[in-house]
Design an enzyme around this catalytic site. Sequence first.
Site, short mmCIF file in Angstrom:
data_model
loop_
_atom_site.label_atom_id
_atom_site.label_comp_id
_atom_site.label_asym_id
_atom_site.label_seq_id
_atom_site.Cartn_x
_atom_site.Cartn_y
_atom_site.Cartn_z
N GLY A 266 0.78 -1.23 0.00
CA GLY A 266 0.00 0.00 0.00
C GLY A 266 0.81 1.28 0.00
O GLY A 266 0.24 2.35 0.12
N ASP A 267 2.12 1.20 -0.11
CA ASP A 267 2.92 2.44 -0.18
C ASP A 267 4.19 2.11 -0.98
O ASP A 267 4.15 1.23 -1.83
CB ASP A 267 3.20 2.97 1.24
CG ASP A 267 3.44 4.48 1.26
OD1 ASP A 267 4.09 4.98 0.34
OD2 ASP A 267 2.99 5.15 2.20
N ASP A 268 5.30 2.80 -0.71
CA ASP A 268 6.50 2.53 -1.50
C ASP A 268 6.88 1.06 -1.42
O ASP A 268 6.90 0.47 -0.33
CB ASP A 268 7.67 3.36 -0.95
CG ASP A 268 7.38 4.85 -0.96
OD1 ASP A 268 6.84 5.35 -1.97
OD2 ASP A 268 7.70 5.52 0.04
N SER A 300 1.59 -0.27 -5.86
CA SER A 300 2.15 0.48 -4.76
C SER A 300 2.56 1.86 -5.24
O SER A 300 2.07 2.37 -6.23
CB SER A 300 3.35 -0.26 -4.21
OG SER A 300 4.36 -0.24 -5.18
N HIS A 301 3.49 2.46 -4.53
CA HIS A 301 4.05 3.73 -4.96
C HIS A 301 5.41 3.54 -5.62
O HIS A 301 6.19 4.48 -5.69
CB HIS A 301 4.14 4.70 -3.77
CG HIS A 301 2.80 5.18 -3.30
ND1 HIS A 301 2.48 6.50 -3.15
CD2 HIS A 301 1.70 4.49 -2.95
CE1 HIS A 301 1.22 6.60 -2.72
NE2 HIS A 301 0.74 5.40 -2.59
#
Length: 455
Positions: A266-268, A300-301
Amino acid sequence: MELEIHGRVNPATRILLLIIILASPSLFLLGDCSPAIQGCNSVESRLVPGLSRARPRVFSIADFGGVSDGITLNTKAFQKAIDHIGSFGKLGGATLYIPRGKWLTGCFNLTSHMTLFLEQDATILASEDPQDWPVVDPLPSYGRGRELPGKRYTSLLHGLRITDVAITGNNGTIDGQGLIWWNRFRSKTLQHTRGSLVEFMFSSNILVHNVTLINSPFWTLHPVYTSDVMIKGVTILAPHKAPNTDGVDPDSSSNVCIRDTYISNGDDAVAVKSGWDEYGLAFNRPSHDVFLVNLTVSGSHGISLGSEMSGGIYNVHAYGVSISGAVQGIHIKTSAGRGAYIRNASFASFEILDTGVAFSFTGIYGDHPDAGYNASAFATIENISFRDVVGMRVNRAGDFRGVPQSPFRHTCFTDVALELNGKSNHWNCSYIEGYSRHVSPPPCPELQLESECWS
Ligand SMILES: *[C@@H]1O[C@H](CO)[C@@H](O)[C@H](O)[C@H]1NC(C)=O
Ligand SMILES: *[C@@H]1O[C@H](CO)[C@@H](O)[C@H](O)[C@H]1NC(C)=O
Ligand SMILES: *[C@@H]1O[C@H](CO)[C@@H](O)[C@H](O)[C@H]1NC(C)=O
Ligand SMILES: *[C@@H]1O[C@H](CO)[C@@H](O)[C@H](O)[C@H]1NC(C)=O
Ligand SMILES: *[C@@H]1O[C@H](CO)[C@@H](O)[C@H](O)[C@H]1NC(C)=O
Ligand SMILES: *[C@@H]1O[C@H](CO)[C@@H](O)[C@H](O)[C@H]1NC(C)=O
Ligand SMILES: *[C@@H]1O[C@H](CO)[C@@H](O)[C@H](O)[C@H]1NC(C)=O
Ligand SMILES: *[C@@H]1O[C@H](CO)[C@@H](O)[C@H](O)[C@H]1NC(C)=O
């Protein structure tokens, strides 16, 4: 030598790739001689030999009263087992064997010269009770918890000043059961900054191999002030909407290799960091010699450098990365107050699919620990290169938001072909300068300076 782009490649991408290969004789020099692959090989060769070998002694968590019913709390069993293993340090250490089953536990500390071996279908399951997550001091290079002032919850598996440690086995799982923490974050009822799933501080000679790390409350794998780290054949999973579930965050750490790894979170997917504003500047410990090889990243990021980078970041090299469904493909983030630098980073042989912005740089990220940051401390961002990048269904090629006090310098794009969703706004450039060769769509004039690219 054959070009390897990992992950799924559709036929249209293959054609673009072929064009790139024909246009680019330099491509054939890559592969085994890429600095990322060389770097990973050198990290692997520096690890102590014990790490990938069997230890002379093996103990099962069951021998220390562990119960695998998913209900009984095993924190004491883990700590007892690891204290026992700690006494064999001078004798080559020992393995803690986790048989199949669900082993519920609160946070526990690892020790030097140990292998945590998770059998197939073994799961270390994090307790959902915050009482089982001790609160510890903030990291000195952050000055406070990353999300809230003051202290922070420790990580589920924690290593402080340890060496010669492997987490491996037959692809067992470490499950952070992060949902309750994500909900506390969303409802703003957290008392302290959330804990990571696995964190190593001031440690060295770490191997994480053939394990699955899921549902971390916060960042998943966090080597901080740590060197000689090999992360290989790991699967990292969290829902795409789970907040701040970064995959791997090498933070003020050096000689780190992450390879053959799948990250959907959900992120980097990977964020190389080195401390935050005045605290990071004072602690002054860079991240350097970080190598990424053969990663598949989804939803993701993407791959990031920053935004916390106040100890400096240099020599980051990536080769063979497939990114899909990401907000940004490659994201360089900094802000006034960070100071320091990011230099000598290369990203080669990337595939970027169904992504918002392929290349995103920002000098105005914001986000400060407190009011004590130095608003005149700007980061120097230079010598970042991109080579052999293919993108499909990308919304925007590049978005570069620099600041006049410290423009992004010496950015190189070579053999980049992006197929964009829209027909306009391909590159948005402010305060950036650099070079490009064989780049489509053609970049902004700021990226078309006449010069040889540093490679
Ligand atoms: C940049 O990285 C390359 C590849 O690892 C290395 O050979 C070179 O020495 C680095 N440059 C600097 C200035 O550190
Ligand atoms: C684990 O290590 C921390 C230091 O990081 C220490 O404060 C804590 O007491 C240790 N816990 C146990 C159970 O040994
Ligand atoms: C990784 O785990 C899988 C699944 O149990 C197993 O088949 C394989 O042998 C392991 N690989 C290594 C290198 O240990
Ligand atoms: C490990 O397990 C994950 C999740 O089930 C799976 O996707 C991956 O392919 C497995 N890896 C190996 C080496 O078996
Ligand atoms: C790349 O990594 C994947 C796991 O994500 C692995 O299955 C594959 O064998 C690796 N490829 C190479 C060339 O090592
Ligand atoms: C703030 O940063 C600027 C630029 O690096 C530096 O010249 C100045 O001395 C710093 N001020 C303080 C109070 O540290
Ligand atoms: C381009 O970037 C500038 C800031 O650097 C921003 O103000 C502008 O809105 C951006 N343009 C688009 C089309 O996004
Ligand atoms: C950046 O690249 C330029 C041009 O090749 C080179 O002169 C300079 O030493 C490089 N700087 C760093 C820090 O790698």
